[in-house]
Design a protein around this motif. Structure first.
Motif, PDB file in Angstrom:
ATOM      1  N   VAL A  87      63.162  37.047 -17.276  1.00  0.00           N
ATOM      2  CA  VAL A  87      63.416  36.060 -18.324  1.00  0.00           C
ATOM      3  C   VAL A  87      64.825  35.504 -18.138  1.00  0.00           C
ATOM      4  CG1 VAL A  87      63.566  35.606 -20.801  1.00  0.00           C
ATOM      5  CG2 VAL A  87      61.868  37.247 -19.928  1.00  0.00           C
ATOM      6  N   ARG A  89      67.635  32.562 -19.584  1.00  0.00           N
ATOM      7  CA  ARG A  89      68.060  31.586 -20.600  1.00  0.00           C
ATOM      8  C   ARG A  89      68.944  30.560 -19.890  1.00  0.00           C
ATOM      9  NH1 ARG A  89      64.549  33.826 -24.299  1.00  0.00           N
ATOM     10  NH2 ARG A  89      64.913  36.079 -24.381  1.00  0.00           N
ATOM     11  N   ALA A 111      64.458  24.374 -18.531  1.00  0.00           N
ATOM     12  CA  ALA A 111      63.625  25.369 -17.851  1.00  0.00           C
ATOM     13  C   ALA A 111      62.487  24.708 -17.085  1.00  0.00           C
ATOM     14  CB  ALA A 111      63.078  26.366 -18.870  1.00  0.00           C
ATOM     15  N   THR A 165      57.430  28.332 -19.840  1.00  0.00           N
ATOM     16  CA  THR A 165      58.633  27.767 -20.464  1.00  0.00           C
ATOM     17  C   THR A 165      58.392  27.706 -21.972  1.00  0.00           C
ATOM     18  OG1 THR A 165      57.772  25.540 -20.038  1.00  0.00           O
ATOM     19  CG2 THR A 165      59.321  26.448 -18.431  1.00  0.00           C
ATOM     20  N   HIS A 169      64.890  25.893 -22.966  1.00  0.00           N
ATOM     21  CA  HIS A 169      65.947  26.614 -22.264  1.00  0.00           C
ATOM     22  C   HIS A 169      65.562  28.047 -21.902  1.00  0.00           C
ATOM     23  CE1 HIS A 169      68.091  23.281 -24.306  1.00  0.00           C
ATOM     24  NE2 HIS A 169      68.762  23.256 -23.171  1.00  0.00           N
ATOM     25  N   THR A 170      64.275  28.354 -21.916  1.00  0.00           N
ATOM     26  CA  THR A 170      63.822  29.693 -21.537  1.00  0.00           C
ATOM     27  C   THR A 170      62.787  29.586 -20.425  1.00  0.00           C
ATOM     28  OG1 THR A 170      64.176  30.523 -23.788  1.00  0.00           O
ATOM     29  CG2 THR A 170      62.796  31.850 -22.335  1.00  0.00           C
TER      30      THR A 170
END
Length: 592
Positions: A87, A89, A111, A165, A169-170
């Protein structure tokens, strides 16, 4: 031509002095092939890509051995206990460089850009030579690639179980099985994010229009001649903040650079200069700032014990000396045919193995190091070089230099000499070995050494000349019979070198087009192991298998003597990064 190049250098130097910009001037000894991350496979293009695009991770500039740190990601990944889920960020507020493809909008890095960029390695249209970085790893992507091969179109919008995603932003990556080197893969510059809009806007011209979020952008590009990078005005910036070790040179660099906001350079000018003498003259006259590709003329500026000659010390010239984490090797194309023609060195028949072994035994690597490298290299005995996890300094190759035994071997397997003194194949057909090289003075020396070697065993040699980018294209198509190649570490683990002989990597990194079930089985097992005795045992067995089949003749690892002008501040050669430009400064020249 040389006079014209020197005039251009002088003109640029005058412009630099006039406007006070910090412009780093360097050279490449071979032409680039373009700047689309999924399409390149050469050191020079990759170096430029490193300066333009943002991978998720990168390396601490001073840490030795190499140490991963976050780059576009906020931190190192969160990895699940079973080692299969990563994972990331993504940092907020990172933007791609302004480009017409974005139609006047500021374009934030997300992402989705990484998910799209990783998928591109699988798109069969690109025939990516670095697809091996991801092949067989991310859940669902191999299946999507298979569908694309069947349909002729890759569906970038299709859901993929291994690339999720959940928000802008992940990024969640799910692997089919644990991969101990996967974090290293995500620090490799070619895995930096591209913007889909830019790729679709430029299409086949994307290699000439790179659009990234990194510290530099492409300002001017004359193919195979000149590359000019400018500092990206929209770059987020970062502080020079690295802890030096005990090395005095690192401590000096830290004292000069600590706390400075990067990048400090306004531009990087790269000139393609294939001949060593031209590069040396440019540096010696102060027309370039850093130069390292000078093995041929090393005695001119360096003493036998590896120190700068006094006259260069007095001028303030700096020397950074390291052994590159690389191998050079002569490979044999293992396929039975090259195009429509029989390949005399290909296949696994005993007579073909004997021919390859005899050629390898006729080549004196020590002469390559002494005559061509001028002593600026170390003998490579093992596929994993010094400074890379998995290297074994005590390993010794099964293939000695022994022309007498090589001649006896050829006689035993029916390669008889004709009236002209050259051998024919066991069936009486002519025997001609064709080696590929570039039309440079440096490669002419290799041609001469190889010809002397093959003459000593009565084997006729022909030289196939072409420019470096063209040879790379032919190489990936398995259309070269033999060539002296080089591989420098993409990441600091032996896996990056052992994969060069893995069968499924043919048409990508496996230049010899070698397919051995015994080798492949051991390699697949080694990928599941950490660096240690069990993996070392497999690496030894794999290397012995390669030697028995005589796929390569390992040659050397070069010593990098990086010369810098007195005004260059902050340079030290990183073991993995190639574009150290982000971390450098230029002090005012004396008289400025």
């Amino acid at each position: 031509m040389q006079a014209r190049l020197l005039f251009i250098f002088l003109f640029c130097a005058a412009a630099h002095a006039a406007n006070g910009e910090k412009i780093l001037r360097i050279t490449f000894q071979a032409a680039e092939t373009g700047f689309d991350p999924v399409k390149v496979h050469d050191y020079y293009s990759g170096t430029v890509i490193e300066a333009i695009f943002d991978p998720l991770l990168t390396y601490d500039y001073l840490a030795r051995p190499a140490k991963l740190v976050a780059n576009a990601a906020e931190s190192l990944p969160e990895i699940s206990p079973d080692g299969r889920t990563y994972v990331f960020r993504i940092r907020r507020g990172i933007y791609f460089a302004d480009d017409p493809a974005f139609k006047g909008r500021k374009r934030e890095l997300t992402a989705l850009d990484y998910a799209y960029s990783f998928k591109r390695f699988y798109d069969p249209r690109h025939r990516s030579p670095y697809a091996f970085l991801f092949t067989g790893k991310i859940a669902g992507l191999d299946e999507l690639a298979a569908q694309a091969k069947a349909s002729g179109s890759f569906d970038y919008d299709a859901p993929v179980a291994g690339l999720q995603t959940p928000d802008r932003h992940t990024l969640v990556i799910r692997l089919k099985q644990p991969d101990l080197n996967f974090s290293y893969v995500l620090a490799f510059p070619l895995t930096g994010a591209v913007a889909r809009e830019a790729i679709e806007a430029y299409g086949d011209e994307s290699p000439s229009h790179p659009v990234g979020s990194g510290p530099f952008l492409l300002k001017r590009y004359v193919r195979s001649s000149k590359i000019v990078l400018a500092a990206n005005p929209g770059y987020r910036g970062k502080l020079w903040d690295f802890a030096p070790g005990d090395d005095p040179r690192q401590r000096e660099i830290a004292s000069q650079m600590q706390g400075k906001r990067l990048p400090l350079l306004d531009a990087v000018e790269i000139s393609i200069m294939e001949e060593t003498q031209s590069r040396w003259l440019a540096f010696e006259r102060g027309e370039t700032d850093i130069e390292y590709q000078l093995w041929d003329v090393a005695p001119t500026f360096m003493t036998d014990d590896g120190k700068l000659r006094p006259e260069f010390v007095r001028r303030g010239i700096q020397l950074d000396r390291t052994i590159d984490p690389e191998i050079t090797y002569l490979y044999f194309n293992m396929q039975e045919r090259i195009g429509d023609s029989p390949n005399p060195v290909g296949g696994f028949g005993k007579e073909r193995i004997a021919l390859r072994r005899a050629i390898a035994m006729s080549y004196k690597v020590d002469d390559q190091i002494r005559i061509i490298r001028k002593g600026q290299a170390v003998r490579a005995e093992y596929p994993v070089p010094p400074g890379v996890a998995g290297h074994d300094p005590g390993y010794r190759s099964l293939i000695p230099y022994d022309p007498r035994a090589a001649n006896a071997l050829l006689e035993k397997f029916g390669y008889r000499k004709g009236p002209d003194g050259y051998r024919r194949q066991p069936d009486g057909a002519p025997l001609v070995i064709r080696n590929a090289s570039t039309p440079t003075e440096r490669d002419r020396q290799f041609d001469e050494l190889l010809k002397r070697s093959l003459d000593s065993i009565g084997v006729r040699l022909e030289i196939q000349k072409d420019r470096f980018p063209e040879l790379l294209k032919l190489e990936k198509q398995c259309r070269l019979m033999t060539r002296m190649a080089a591989w420098i570490a993409d990441y600091p683990d032996g896996d990056n070198f052992m994969q060069l002989l893995y069968g499924p990597n043919t048409n990508e990194s496996n230049n010899a087009c070698y397919r051995s079930k015994e080798f492949d089985r051991r390699y697949e097992k080694s990928r599941r192991l950490a660096d240690g005795p069990e993996r070392d045992r497999l690496y030894h067995e794999m290397t012995r298998r390669m030697e028995v089949d005589t796929v390569w003749l390992l040659a050397d690892s070069r010593i990098r003597n990086a010369l810098q002008q007195p005004h260059v501040v902050g340079f030290t050669k990183h073991p993995v990064l190639h574009a150290e430009w982000l971390y450098l400064d230029l002090a005012p020249k004396s008289g400025d």
